[in-house]
Scaffold this motif. Structure first.
Motif, PDB file in Angstrom:
ATOM      1  N   UNK A   1       0.784  -1.122   0.029  1.00  0.00           N
ATOM      2  CA  UNK A   1       0.084   0.074   0.043  1.00  0.00           C
ATOM      3  C   UNK A   1       1.079   1.315  -0.074  1.00  0.00           C
ATOM      4  N   UNK A   2       1.326   1.712  -1.311  1.00  0.00           N
ATOM      5  CA  UNK A   2       2.448   2.750  -1.269  1.00  0.00           C
ATOM      6  C   UNK A   2       1.747   4.185  -1.124  1.00  0.00           C
ATOM      7  N   UNK A   3       0.545   4.576  -1.273  1.00  0.00           N
ATOM      8  CA  UNK A   3       0.142   5.647  -1.410  1.00  0.00           C
ATOM      9  C   UNK A   3      -1.202   6.014  -0.461  1.00  0.00           C
ATOM     10  N   UNK A   4      -1.329   7.181   0.144  1.00  0.00           N
ATOM     11  CA  UNK A   4      -2.548   7.403   1.108  1.00  0.00           C
ATOM     12  C   UNK A   4      -2.781   8.906   0.792  1.00  0.00           C
ATOM     13  N   UNK A   5      -4.108   9.532   0.762  1.00  0.00           N
ATOM     14  CA  UNK A   5      -4.520  10.713   0.423  1.00  0.00           C
ATOM     15  C   UNK A   5      -5.238  11.086   1.822  1.00  0.00           C
ATOM     16  N   UNK A   6      -4.927  12.228   2.317  1.00  0.00           N
ATOM     17  CA  UNK A   6      -5.565  12.715   3.603  1.00  0.00           C
ATOM     18  C   UNK A   6      -5.952  14.060   3.385  1.00  0.00           C
ATOM     19  N   UNK A   7      -7.426  14.391   3.312  1.00  0.00           N
ATOM     20  CA  UNK A   7      -7.916  15.572   3.240  1.00  0.00           C
ATOM     21  C   UNK A   7      -7.763  16.214   4.365  1.00  0.00           C
ATOM     22  N   UNK A  12      -5.363  18.750   0.341  1.00  0.00           N
ATOM     23  CA  UNK A  12      -4.961  17.187   0.210  1.00  0.00           C
ATOM     24  C   UNK A  12      -3.342  17.125   0.645  1.00  0.00           C
ATOM     25  N   UNK A  13      -3.241  16.218   1.639  1.00  0.00           N
ATOM     26  CA  UNK A  13      -1.666  15.998   1.511  1.00  0.00           C
ATOM     27  C   UNK A  13      -1.652  14.591   1.192  1.00  0.00           C
ATOM     28  N   UNK A  14      -0.973  14.204   0.157  1.00  0.00           N
ATOM     29  CA  UNK A  14      -0.533  13.088  -0.466  1.00  0.00           C
ATOM     30  C   UNK A  14       0.711  12.304   0.193  1.00  0.00           C
ATOM     31  N   UNK A  15       0.638  11.099   0.779  1.00  0.00           N
ATOM     32  CA  UNK A  15       1.730  10.646   1.180  1.00  0.00           C
ATOM     33  C   UNK A  15       2.015   9.280   0.359  1.00  0.00           C
ATOM     34  N   UNK A  16       3.264   8.982   0.104  1.00  0.00           N
ATOM     35  CA  UNK A  16       3.551   7.926  -0.674  1.00  0.00           C
ATOM     36  C   UNK A  16       5.114   7.398  -0.476  1.00  0.00           C
ATOM     37  N   UNK A  17       5.293   6.277  -0.440  1.00  0.00           N
ATOM     38  CA  UNK A  17       6.684   5.851  -0.464  1.00  0.00           C
ATOM     39  C   UNK A  17       7.065   5.282  -1.816  1.00  0.00           C
ATOM     40  N   UNK A  18       8.227   6.043  -2.458  1.00  0.00           N
ATOM     41  CA  UNK A  18       8.548   6.131  -3.843  1.00  0.00           C
ATOM     42  C   UNK A  18       8.892   4.547  -4.042  1.00  0.00           C
ATOM     43  N   UNK A  60      15.516   5.101  -4.210  1.00  0.00           N
ATOM     44  CA  UNK A  60      14.119   4.973  -3.485  1.00  0.00           C
ATOM     45  C   UNK A  60      14.176   6.052  -2.520  1.00  0.00           C
ATOM     46  N   UNK A  61      12.901   6.399  -2.101  1.00  0.00           N
ATOM     47  CA  UNK A  61      12.509   7.370  -1.117  1.00  0.00           C
ATOM     48  C   UNK A  61      11.751   6.599   0.041  1.00  0.00           C
ATOM     49  N   UNK A  62      12.087   7.092   1.190  1.00  0.00           N
ATOM     50  CA  UNK A  62      11.254   6.494   2.361  1.00  0.00           C
ATOM     51  C   UNK A  62       9.679   7.086   2.189  1.00  0.00           C
ATOM     52  N   UNK A  63       9.622   8.589   2.149  1.00  0.00           N
ATOM     53  CA  UNK A  63       8.269   9.109   2.094  1.00  0.00           C
ATOM     54  C   UNK A  63       8.435  10.500   1.417  1.00  0.00           C
ATOM     55  N   UNK A  64       7.340  10.438   0.712  1.00  0.00           N
ATOM     56  CA  UNK A  64       7.034  11.887  -0.276  1.00  0.00           C
ATOM     57  C   UNK A  64       5.815  12.386   0.267  1.00  0.00           C
ATOM     58  N   UNK A 121      11.629  12.876   2.455  1.00  0.00           N
ATOM     59  CA  UNK A 121      12.162  12.550   3.602  1.00  0.00           C
ATOM     60  C   UNK A 121      12.926  10.986   3.089  1.00  0.00           C
ATOM     61  N   UNK A 122      14.118  10.886   3.576  1.00  0.00           N
ATOM     62  CA  UNK A 122      14.867   9.846   3.390  1.00  0.00           C
ATOM     63  C   UNK A 122      15.157   9.461   1.598  1.00  0.00           C
ATOM     64  N   UNK A 123      15.775  10.069   1.312  1.00  0.00           N
ATOM     65  CA  UNK A 123      16.295   9.737  -0.403  1.00  0.00           C
ATOM     66  C   UNK A 123      17.494   9.341  -0.394  1.00  0.00           C
ATOM     67  N   UNK A 124      17.402   8.015  -1.375  1.00  0.00           N
ATOM     68  CA  UNK A 124      18.491   7.037  -1.137  1.00  0.00           C
ATOM     69  C   UNK A 124      18.891   6.727  -2.828  1.00  0.00           C
ATOM     70  N   UNK A 125      20.270   6.440  -2.864  1.00  0.00           N
ATOM     71  CA  UNK A 125      20.813   5.865  -4.113  1.00  0.00           C
ATOM     72  C   UNK A 125      22.119   5.294  -3.794  1.00  0.00           C
TER      73      UNK A 125
END
Length: 449
Positions: free
Chosen positions: A299-305, A312-318, A341-345, A368-372
């Motif tokens: 479940x990589x994405x979640x929208x919160x009004x 709307x704040x859209x949360x997703x793990x890339x 990859x990213x921990x959280x957008x 938050x938490x960008x990785x390469x």
């Protein structure tokens, strides 16, 4: 403690968020000779390491993008910018840690480079240099890491209380990168507030920071050599890790980090055994004490009004983005791979539902938490050893008898002045005597009065 000017943030951001470029990390270019047939400017002196390895890992604690994908990418080549994805209007990076190993670097000081960068920013892809980077390089070897507090930037985009860094770069004169630890860079912060001064046009219920991290937030980048199963050689392993406890968003949203992400690239020199390993984060989301859901690989994405359906704040793990390819180079040939990859957008006011052209994907995007990670190894793995220098003749002690030349050995050729000095002397003497005799035998001429 050693500090230096940081590289432009645009380069760091591209390294963190772009698709992994399957090539050696950028170093000082090797200058070419004016005459391609001339000998090299220098040659290795003494025993040299046999190891060939390339790897780098980069981790960013936080990257704020205003107007993501809002402006075209500028390039020096005409028409190339239209083929590249658009970039953000403004970018601000915080707490960037990078570790790089490149045995093929032209400069010896660039074989291992570790950096802990406190901050940097870019406007439409253009970035000035920011001071305060903690750097450690090898060669020479550094037995101890460099630790210290990093300067805290003052900006309305982010505020924090504590920012620390640690870098460690190692190198062995005989076996090169076959040491432990090899390349390590870490950054940690506490009391982070992102977008602490939101514009008045953003209709949030409470005028507060968009993102707040009260506890410690750590990023680590490590490059090392690991055992290769069934072989005495080594594999190149690049790892990016994050550690966080909880994240608070405006509107009473709280995100508990149940499992932090880890991204690893392992290059063995063979496609069948080289691999990308990614442990996706597990984030539990709640609002005002009510559980809203869990962000994970399934479940990589979640929208919160936040305010009816207007804000709307859209949360997703890339998702994981990886590339692999075999390569052939002048130094060595093998297999290379990389991933991002990213921990959280967190996206504020996403524009995907407006269906209007030429709009950025959101008003603001905080990652938050960008990785390469990237790694490359020669075929068969990394050889940990030392090349033997050419054999030299041991000088004889004074007074020792000189060994007779072997029978049947060809005579020495006259190749320098030392061999030709005696023949030239006697030849010159004979010519001088012949001239005297000839001059004396000639009849003398009388002078006319």
């Amino acid at each position: 403690m050693r500090r230096s000017l940081s590289v432009p943030l645009a380069g760091l951001l591209l390294a963190l968020v772009a698709a992994p470029a399957l090539a050696q990390p950028p170093t000082t270019p090797v200058p070419g000779p004016r005459d391609p047939n001339q000998p090299p400017a220098s040659a290795p002196n003494g025993p040299q390491p046999l190891a060939h390895a390339v790897g780098d890992a980069g981790t960013g604690l936080s990257v704020v993008r205003l107007g993501p994908q809002g402006v075209p990418t500028n390039t020096i080549l005409p028409g190339l910018g239209e083929q590249l994805p658009k970039q953000s209007v403004t970018e601000f990076g915080l707490g960037l840690a990078s570790a790089q190993v490149n045995t093929e670097a032209f400069l010896s000081t660039e074989r291992v480079v570790t950096q802990a960068n406190p901050f940097g920013f870019a406007v439409a892809g253009r970035s000035p240099q920011s001071p305060g980077t903690l750097v450690q390089t090898a060669i020479p070897d550094n037995p101890q890491p460099t630790n210290g507090g990093l300067p805290i930037p003052e900006t309305p985009l982010a505020k924090l209380k504590v920012l620390n860094g640690s870098v460690h770069a190692r190198w062995d004169e005989k076996v090169g990168p076959c040491v432990s630890p090899l390349a390590t860079a870490k950054t940690s912060l506490a009391g982070l507030e992102v977008l602490s001064a939101l514009p008045a046009e953003v209709p949030l219920p409470v005028k507060t920071s968009l993102i707040s991290i009260p506890d410690t937030f750590e990023a680590s980048s490590v490059v090392k050599l690991v055992d290769l199963p069934g072989s005495k050689n080594k594999a190149v392993e690049s790892t990016s890790t994050m550690r966080a406890v909880s994240i608070e968003l405006a509107g009473g949203i709280k995100i508990d980090v149940a499992s932090p992400p880890t991204l690893t690239a392992t290059a063995t020199g063979d496609e069948a055994t080289s691999k990308i390993t990614y442990t996706a984060p597990v984030l539990k989301v709640s609002q005002n004490g009510k559980e809203l859901g869990t962000l994970d690989a399934a479940h990589p994405a979640l929208d919160i009004p936040l305010l009816l359906d207007l804000v709307v704040v859209k949360l997703q793990i890339a998702g994981l983005n990886e590339k692999k390819a075999a390569f052939t180079g002048t130094g060595f040939s093998g297999f290379q791979l990389g991933a991002t990859a990213r921990m959280l957008d967190v996206q504020v006011l996403p524009t995907d539902k407006l269906k209007l052209p030429n709009l950025p994907t959101a008003l603001a995007q905080i990652s938050l938490g960008e990785q390469i990670v990237r790694a490359a190894a020669p075929q068969g793995g990394v050889i940990c050893g030392t090349s033997q220098p050419p054999q030299t003749t041991v000088p004889q002690q004074p007074g020792a008898p000189v060994a007779a030349p072997p029978k049947g050995a060809p005579p020495l050729a006259y190749t320098n002045a030392a061999y030709q000095s005696i023949p030239l002397f006697w030849t010159g003497t004979a010519l001088l005597l012949a001239g005297v005799v000839i001059f004396a035998a000639l009849p003398a001429r009388r002078r006319s009065s």
